[in-house]
Enzyme design. Structure first.
Site, short mmCIF file in Angstrom:
data_model
loop_
_atom_site.label_atom_id
_atom_site.label_comp_id
_atom_site.label_asym_id
_atom_site.label_seq_id
_atom_site.Cartn_x
_atom_site.Cartn_y
_atom_site.Cartn_z
N THR A 34 0.84 -1.20 0.00
CA THR A 34 0.00 0.00 0.00
C THR A 34 0.87 1.25 0.00
OG1 THR A 34 -1.69 -1.20 1.21
CG2 THR A 34 -1.85 1.19 1.25
N HIS A 48 2.12 1.79 -3.40
CA HIS A 48 1.09 2.38 -4.26
C HIS A 48 1.01 3.89 -4.04
CE1 HIS A 48 -0.75 -0.87 -6.40
NE2 HIS A 48 -0.83 -1.62 -5.32
#
Ligand SMILES: [Zn+2]
Ligand SMILES: [Zn+2]
Length: 343
Positions: free
Chosen positions: A41, A44
């Site tokens: 995450t 990202h």
């Protein structure tokens, strides 16, 4: 009070500098952050995929451990000096999900470290209700793995996996590996499919049967291990169109298929297979408090190969290089030593 912090400043860049710290308000706790793990995450975010959600410059980080350094006026259950981790979810308590008892999927969820400032700073102030004390016998390095391990614990709990069952894990990144570890700790046999040889070797070392989905034949291996029946549970953790379509193929009649990976775009699934075998399809997202507690228990018991999972530890000054290294290669988990300075 100036604190050193690593911030995402946009343009795929992480910058280490000073941010202004504040003492904990009523109901809050300040934590001297020890270690912070970097996950998919976070990658990202730094790649710019979540720019609409992240307020730049953003202190990110949500897989952490540390020591309580100060407590706000009405905090009674926690004391300075206590080793802790944080369950980084803030829910509203009022929406339909919250009222039904599913606060972790609150319709107005604030994921701390994404939607609000995270742990890549020397001192992190959070609501006391998010703090989870650590027992003796778990190091601060290992405790930085509690959050991702809790994801895996939640995924396995959603699947209702029991001892003696066979689980297929599609994808051998950190979460896939942790699901395999948790499933084996529950007494299941695990078949893990992963194209990367280093990751396959890691899973094999932990006792999983491994398959290269490109060179090998996952369906044949699953059939052989289950006498043609198919697996009790399939976890889709790779997050590709191909693996999403393939996942239902390996489940037995009335088997459970858990979608763990994040698919930002709609992808095809085999509805005929779901119909034909009366499969159960389950979503699984983050974790609940009991998953956090179980993750801590598993780490403290030594059931998790924590040292092997931690590829390396870098000082805060090198946070940017750590992100680059994770984007470039198949490292498992890199921890940032938040109090550390470059030697
Ligand atoms: Zn994470
Ligand atoms: Zn809510």
């Amino acid at each position: 009070m100036a604190l050193r912090a690593a911030r995402y400043i946009g343009d795929q860049r992480i910058e280490v500098g000073n941010v202004e710290g504040k003492p904990p308000a009523a109901g809050e706790v300040a934590i001297r952050v020890a270690y912070n793990g970097i996950c998919g995450t976070d990658l990202h975010i730094v790649q710019g995929h979540m720019d609409t959600r992240v307020a730049m410059p953003a202190v990110i980080g949500h897989e952490m451990s540390g020591i309580i350094s100060a407590i706000g006026s009405d905090v009674e259950s926690l004391t300075p000096g206590q080793p802790v981790t944080v369950m980084p979810l803030r829910w509203c308590g009022e929406c339909a999900s919250c009222r039904a008892g599913h606060q972790h999927i609150c319709q107005r969820l604030d994921f701390v470290g994404i939607d609000s400032p995270g742990a890549l700073q020397e001192q992190w102030t959070v609501p006391a209700s998010l703090v989870v004390p650590l027992p003796e016998g778990i190091s601060l390095e290992h405790a930085a793995l509690v959050e991702p391990l809790a994801v895996a614990v939640h995924d396995v709990r959603r699947s209702r996996l029991v001892a003696g069952e066979t689980a297929v894990v599609i994808g051998g990144g950190p979460i896939g590996q942790l699901i395999a570890v948790v499933a084996r700790a529950e007494g299941a046999e695990v078949v893990l499919a992963e194209p990367d040889a280093v990751r396959r070797a890691f899973a094999a070392q932990q006792g999983a049967i491994v398959v290269d989905p490109i060179e090998g034949d996952l369906a044949a291996v699953v059939e052989e291990r289950t006498s043609g029946a198919g697996a009790d549970v399939v976890f889709e953790v790779a997050g590709t169109r191909g693996t999403a379509l393939d996942a239902t193929r390996h489940a037995r009649t009335r088997g459970r298929v858990v979608f763990v990976a994040i698919h930002p775009e709609p992808v095809p699934v085999d509805l005929h297979r779901i119909f034909w075998r009366e499969l159960e399809v389950l979503g699984a997202r983050v974790y609940e408090r009991e998953d956090f507690e179980r993750a801590i228990e598993l780490l403290a018991s030594g059931a998790v190969p924590a040292d092997a999972l931690i590829t390396r530890v870098v000082p805060l000054d090198d946070a940017s290089e750590a992100f680059e290294a994770l984007l470039a290669a198949s490292a498992m988990k890199i921890l940032v030593d938040v109090q550390g300075v470059r030697a």
